[in-house]
Design a protein around this motif. Structure first.
Motif, PDB file in Angstrom:
ATOM      1  N   SER A 274      79.534 -18.614  -2.174  1.00 13.91           N
ATOM      2  CA  SER A 274      80.736 -18.396  -2.984  1.00 13.91           C
ATOM      3  C   SER A 274      80.438 -18.764  -4.431  1.00 13.91           C
ATOM      4  O   SER A 274      79.843 -19.810  -4.699  1.00 13.91           O
TER       5      SER A 274
ATOM      6  N   LYS B 200      83.317 -14.162  -6.751  1.00 16.40           N
ATOM      7  CA  LYS B 200      82.579 -13.271  -5.861  1.00 16.40           C
ATOM      8  C   LYS B 200      81.948 -14.073  -4.722  1.00 16.40           C
ATOM      9  O   LYS B 200      81.812 -15.294  -4.791  1.00 16.40           O
ATOM     10  N   CYS B 201      81.541 -13.361  -3.669  1.00 13.72           N
ATOM     11  CA  CYS B 201      80.867 -14.006  -2.546  1.00 13.72           C
ATOM     12  C   CYS B 201      79.990 -12.977  -1.848  1.00 13.72           C
ATOM     13  O   CYS B 201      80.142 -11.768  -2.045  1.00 13.72           O
TER      14      CYS B 201
ATOM     15  N   ASP C   2      77.878 -16.804 -14.507  1.00 14.07           N
ATOM     16  CA  ASP C   2      78.440 -17.203 -13.217  1.00 14.07           C
ATOM     17  C   ASP C   2      77.470 -18.135 -12.505  1.00 14.07           C
ATOM     18  O   ASP C   2      76.286 -18.223 -12.856  1.00 14.07           O
TER      19      ASP C   2
ATOM     20  N   GLN D 282      75.351  -7.969  -5.254  1.00 10.99           N
ATOM     21  CA  GLN D 282      76.322  -8.547  -6.184  1.00 10.99           C
ATOM     22  C   GLN D 282      77.502  -9.185  -5.461  1.00 10.99           C
ATOM     23  O   GLN D 282      78.246  -9.955  -6.055  1.00 10.99           O
ATOM     24  N   GLY D 283      77.690  -8.862  -4.194  1.00  8.50           N
ATOM     25  CA  GLY D 283      78.763  -9.466  -3.427  1.00  8.50           C
ATOM     26  C   GLY D 283      80.082  -8.730  -3.557  1.00  8.50           C
ATOM     27  O   GLY D 283      80.181  -7.665  -4.172  1.00  8.50           O
ATOM     28  N   ILE D 284      81.107  -9.311  -2.967  1.00  8.29           N
ATOM     29  CA  ILE D 284      82.456  -8.750  -2.956  1.00  8.29           C
ATOM     30  C   ILE D 284      83.436  -9.823  -3.415  1.00  8.29           C
ATOM     31  O   ILE D 284      83.085 -10.997  -3.531  1.00  8.29           O
ATOM     32  N   ALA D 285      84.683  -9.413  -3.666  1.00  7.74           N
ATOM     33  CA  ALA D 285      85.695 -10.363  -4.135  1.00  7.74           C
ATOM     34  C   ALA D 285      86.056 -11.350  -3.036  1.00  7.74           C
ATOM     35  O   ALA D 285      86.281 -10.969  -1.890  1.00  7.74           O
ATOM     36  N   ASN D 286      86.117 -12.614  -3.400  1.00  3.83           N
ATOM     37  CA  ASN D 286      86.514 -13.670  -2.469  1.00  3.83           C
ATOM     38  C   ASN D 286      87.977 -14.056  -2.668  1.00  3.83           C
ATOM     39  O   ASN D 286      88.651 -14.449  -1.726  1.00  3.83           O
TER      40      ASN D 286
ATOM     41  N   SER E  34      90.781 -10.587  -0.645  1.00  2.00           N
ATOM     42  CA  SER E  34      90.867 -10.408  -2.094  1.00  2.00           C
ATOM     43  C   SER E  34      92.245 -10.752  -2.662  1.00  2.00           C
ATOM     44  O   SER E  34      92.545 -10.420  -3.804  1.00  2.00           O
TER      45      SER E  34
ATOM     46  N   GLN F  63      82.713  -5.888 -10.270  1.00  2.00           N
ATOM     47  CA  GLN F  63      82.894  -5.384  -8.921  1.00  2.00           C
ATOM     48  C   GLN F  63      81.691  -4.538  -8.543  1.00  2.00           C
ATOM     49  O   GLN F  63      81.148  -3.805  -9.339  1.00  2.00           O
TER      50      GLN F  63
ATOM     51  N   GLU G 202      77.915  -4.784  -1.857  1.00  2.00           N
ATOM     52  CA  GLU G 202      76.971  -5.799  -1.403  1.00  2.00           C
ATOM     53  C   GLU G 202      75.678  -5.130  -0.996  1.00  2.00           C
ATOM     54  O   GLU G 202      75.362  -4.966   0.159  1.00  2.00           O
TER      55      GLU G 202
END
Length: 309
Positions: A51, A56-57, A85, A178-182, A229, A278, A281
């Motif tokens: 996280s 992002k996560c 970040d 890059q991950g997704i929204a946490n 999200s 955004q 992943e």
């Protein structure tokens, strides 16, 4: 598993850390300015969830990180972070083999069941019938099994908003993306960031402390379960300019005057991070390591993966 602030991860066998003397032992090589964020034990039946400060996560299988033999290497990239970040937490989740369609169907049924418990269906007979049909699927054997294996991730923002989300909401991908929204951190002109993120049980409690010295304690089962999200609900009513700086999880608490085991604590004291862009992943090809330090058993010298910067 080791996780660093810059998004790096490294996996070692516990046998690499036996006979540790009083003056300690070098556990991991870190780049200038980098820091260790968390170290957790795990198995090949687990997933890692990183996280980030900016919301992002990323979740990837433990097996996506090879076992390093040495203790003096930097590891490999776990998440690709936006400029400014940083990783603030690492959680270990059970790896569950569930297809995307099956997962979405289960989550839809669970959400329908929650709406039926407290929803107002006045003049909405069709909506109620649809939710009852969806919720009835939870009695199916495959969904009973999924419910038994379900885990929840608590995410708290520095402005006191937070939420619980099902671990099924966090899809498994290759490491290094890059991950997704946490959590939704949009607050108009105001800025906030993630203060803490870790797994919880319904029976847990948390203690939150702000930078002005205020403290609250609340039960996890009082915190809403919402989508991954979402921005969540107000847990700590902070004043203007006040921020949550520490969140501790209490487990096996039998009474208000008894102390529980503090299983997780995340302190936020870093600079404001820019929200990561955004993106999907998706892992990416990585150039070979500069040297062979920390090479996995059976790997050829210098093969395979990019060390973290």
């Amino acid at each position: 598993m080791f996780a660093t602030e810059s998004g790096g991860v490294r996996r070692n066998s516990l046998k690499d850390f036996v006979n540790v003397k009083a003056n300690g032992k070098i556990a991991m090589k870190l780049a200038d300015g980098d820091k260790l964020v968390r170290v957790r034990t795990c198995t090949e039946d687990d997933d890692i969830l990183l996280s980030a400060h900016g919301g992002k996560c990323i979740r990837f299988p433990v097996t996506g990180v090879r076992v390093f033999v040495g203790r003096d290497s930097k590891g490999v990239r776990g998440i690709k972070l936006a400029k400014g970040d940083e990783v603030i937490a690492m959680s270990v989740l059970r790896h569950v083999k569930v297809g995307v369609e099956e997962r979405d169907e289960y989550l839809a049924a669970v959400n329908a069941a929650r709406r039926l418990k407290g929803g107002d269906y006045t003049k909405r007979a069709e909506d109620k019938a649809r939710d009852e049909e969806l919720a009835a699927k939870l009695n199916e054997e495959k969904f009973v099994r999924m419910a038994e294996e379900e885990e929840y991730l608590l995410t708290i923002a520095a402005d006191g908003l937070g939420k619980r989300s099902s671990a099924y909401e966090y899809r498994i991908a290759g490491r290094g993306g890059q991950g997704i929204a946490n959590i939704d951190l949009a607050r108009g002109k105001k800025k906030t960031h993630v203060a803490a993120a870790f797994t919880v049980l319904d029976s847990d409690q948390i203690v939150m402390v702000s930078d002005s010295g205020q403290i609250i304690r609340c039960s996890i089962d009082k915190i809403s379960i919402v989508g991954r999200s979402s921005r969540g609900v107000s847990i700590f009513n902070t004043a203007d300019g006040e921020q949550v700086v520490s969140v501790s999880r209490l487990r096996d608490v039998n009474g208000d005057d008894e102390e529980g085991d503090e299983a997780e604590e995340v302190e936020n004291g870093g600079p404001e991070a820019e929200a990561a862009p955004q993106g999907n992943e998706e892992g990416e090809e990585e150039p070979p390591e500069v040297d062979g330090a920390g090479e996995a058993e059976g790997d050829k010298a210098g093969g395979g993966e990019e060390e973290t910067p």
